[in-house]
Design an enzyme around this catalytic site. Structure first.
Site, PDB file in Angstrom:
ATOM      1  N   SER A   1       0.837  -1.204   0.000  1.00 34.58           N
ATOM      2  CA  SER A   1       0.000   0.000   0.000  1.00 34.58           C
ATOM      3  C   SER A   1       0.870   1.251   0.000  1.00 34.58           C
ATOM      4  CB  SER A   1      -0.907   0.016   1.228  1.00 34.58           C
ATOM      5  OG  SER A   1      -1.559   1.266   1.292  1.00 34.58           O
TER       6      SER A   1
ATOM      7  N   HIS B   1      -0.805  -1.425  -4.038  1.00 35.55           N
ATOM      8  CA  HIS B   1      -2.168  -1.257  -3.533  1.00 35.55           C
ATOM      9  C   HIS B   1      -2.403   0.237  -3.304  1.00 35.55           C
ATOM     10  CE1 HIS B   1      -5.703  -2.790  -1.271  1.00 35.55           C
ATOM     11  NE2 HIS B   1      -5.499  -1.767  -0.458  1.00 35.55           N
TER      12      HIS B   1
ATOM     13  N   ASP C   1      -4.802   2.937  -1.803  1.00 39.78           N
ATOM     14  CA  ASP C   1      -5.931   3.171  -0.900  1.00 39.78           C
ATOM     15  C   ASP C   1      -6.498   4.559  -1.158  1.00 39.78           C
ATOM     16  OD1 ASP C   1      -6.272   0.814   0.777  1.00 39.78           O
ATOM     17  OD2 ASP C   1      -4.243   1.233   1.510  1.00 39.78           O
TER      18      ASP C   1
ATOM     19  N   MET D   1      -9.283   7.279  -0.357  1.00 39.50           N
ATOM     20  CA  MET D   1     -10.239   7.668   0.696  1.00 39.50           C
ATOM     21  C   MET D   1     -10.764   9.071   0.409  1.00 39.50           C
ATOM     22  SD  MET D   1      -8.136   6.372   4.047  1.00 39.50           S
ATOM     23  CE  MET D   1      -7.064   4.928   3.954  1.00 39.50           C
TER      24      MET D   1
ATOM     25  N   HIS E   1      -8.175   0.138  -4.140  1.00 42.85           N
ATOM     26  CA  HIS E   1      -9.186  -0.069  -3.095  1.00 42.85           C
ATOM     27  C   HIS E   1      -9.911   1.252  -2.869  1.00 42.85           C
ATOM     28  CE1 HIS E   1      -9.721  -1.026   1.520  1.00 42.85           C
ATOM     29  NE2 HIS E   1     -10.868  -0.857   0.908  1.00 42.85           N
TER      30      HIS E   1
ATOM     31  N   MET F   1     -12.311   3.476  -1.030  1.00 41.50           N
ATOM     32  CA  MET F   1     -13.068   3.738   0.197  1.00 41.50           C
ATOM     33  C   MET F   1     -13.784   5.070   0.002  1.00 41.50           C
ATOM     34  SD  MET F   1     -10.225   2.443   2.920  1.00 41.50           S
ATOM     35  CE  MET F   1      -8.902   2.388   1.720  1.00 41.50           C
TER      36      MET F   1
ATOM     37  N   MET G   1     -11.276  -6.583   5.437  1.00 38.21           N
ATOM     38  CA  MET G   1     -10.565  -5.577   6.228  1.00 38.21           C
ATOM     39  C   MET G   1     -10.239  -6.173   7.588  1.00 38.21           C
ATOM     40  SD  MET G   1     -10.124  -2.818   4.452  1.00 38.21           S
ATOM     41  CE  MET G   1      -9.359  -1.904   5.789  1.00 38.21           C
TER      42      MET G   1
ATOM     43  N   ASP H   1      -6.350  -6.861   4.344  1.00 40.99           N
ATOM     44  CA  ASP H   1      -5.820  -5.494   4.367  1.00 40.99           C
ATOM     45  C   ASP H   1      -5.975  -4.917   5.765  1.00 40.99           C
ATOM     46  OD1 ASP H   1      -5.047  -2.913   3.724  1.00 40.99           O
ATOM     47  OD2 ASP H   1      -6.741  -2.498   2.382  1.00 40.99           O
TER      48      ASP H   1
HETATM   49 ZN    ZN Z   1      -6.610  -1.029   1.167  1.00 42.79          ZN
END
Ligand code: ZN
Length: 216
Positions: A6, A31, A33, A35, A64, A66, A135, A173
């Protein structure tokens, strides 16, 4: 075992160097992330970062999301170079349509469960996914402590996949480090996301990756 690093724990002033070091240490995927400050109480990066990561490393990008309303950004992330897109089961009334749209863009599609979300929410989704992300911390911040109760959840999902002979990978993760990795691999995880244990290892990125592989 596929290792996915990540990038949120990397040094963004040295992003290229950090990511090339990760690749050269034998990490399989990056990865990302994403958000939005609404679905989770934090903001990270958007699609703009993907072409830079790809150009610097040539590595597959495991994204990913979010975010609320992921359907609005699927195409943008696909065109930015995402190889896999993972969307949350929570707050996602159009999830099957969005998974179908991801596949139409020739991108692997997956769903992710927060720690408080039941495995039963997956029952109608198995035909539409390439991977399921569990998660193992509450989403939003890197460096959190692994929630051991999630091991049982991984085992239950593994059994469902194996019983139906499905070709679906399990990704984990959150809080995965040299101490916790063996337990999730043993429970049936195929893809391991790690952030702090790679980028924040006191002896450097290569030592962090080697420790994860050895302890798995
Ligand atoms: Zn993630």
């Amino acid at each position: 075992m596929i290792l996915s690093a990540s990038i949120i724990s990397s040094n963004f002033l040295n992003l290229k160097k950090d990511l090339q070091e990760v690749r050269d240490a034998g990490v399989d995927w990056l990865h990302i992330d994403v958000m939005d400050g609404a679905f989770v109480p934090n903001i990270t990066v958007g699609p703009f970062i993907l072409p830079f990561c790809k150009k610097a490393t040539g590595m597959p990008l495991d994204v990913h999301l979010m975010i609320n309303h992921p359907e609005n950004l699927i195409e943008t992330f696909a065109h930015a170079g995402a190889d896999r897109l993972t969307i949350h089961v929570e707050n996602n009334p159009n999830i099957v349509r969005t998974l179908q749209e991801i596949h139409k863009l020739n991108v692997a599609a997956g769903v992710v469960l927060n720690p408080g979300t039941s495995v039963h929410s997956l029952d109608s989704l198995f035909p539409f996914v390439d991977h399921i992300l569990v998660m193992t911390v509450n989403p939003g911040f890197s460096g959190q402590k692994f929630i051991p109760e999630m091991i049982e959840k991984i085992k239950v999902i593994r059994k469902k996949i194996d019983d139906q002979n499905l070709n679906i990978k399990i990704e984990v993760d959150g809080g995965i480090n040299g101490d916790t990795i063996a337990s999730v691999v043993k429970a049936g995880a195929d893809i391991i996301v790690s952030a702090t244990a790679i980028f924040g290892h006191p002896l450097g990125i290569k030592a962090g990756v080697d420790e994860l592989r050895q302890n798995a």
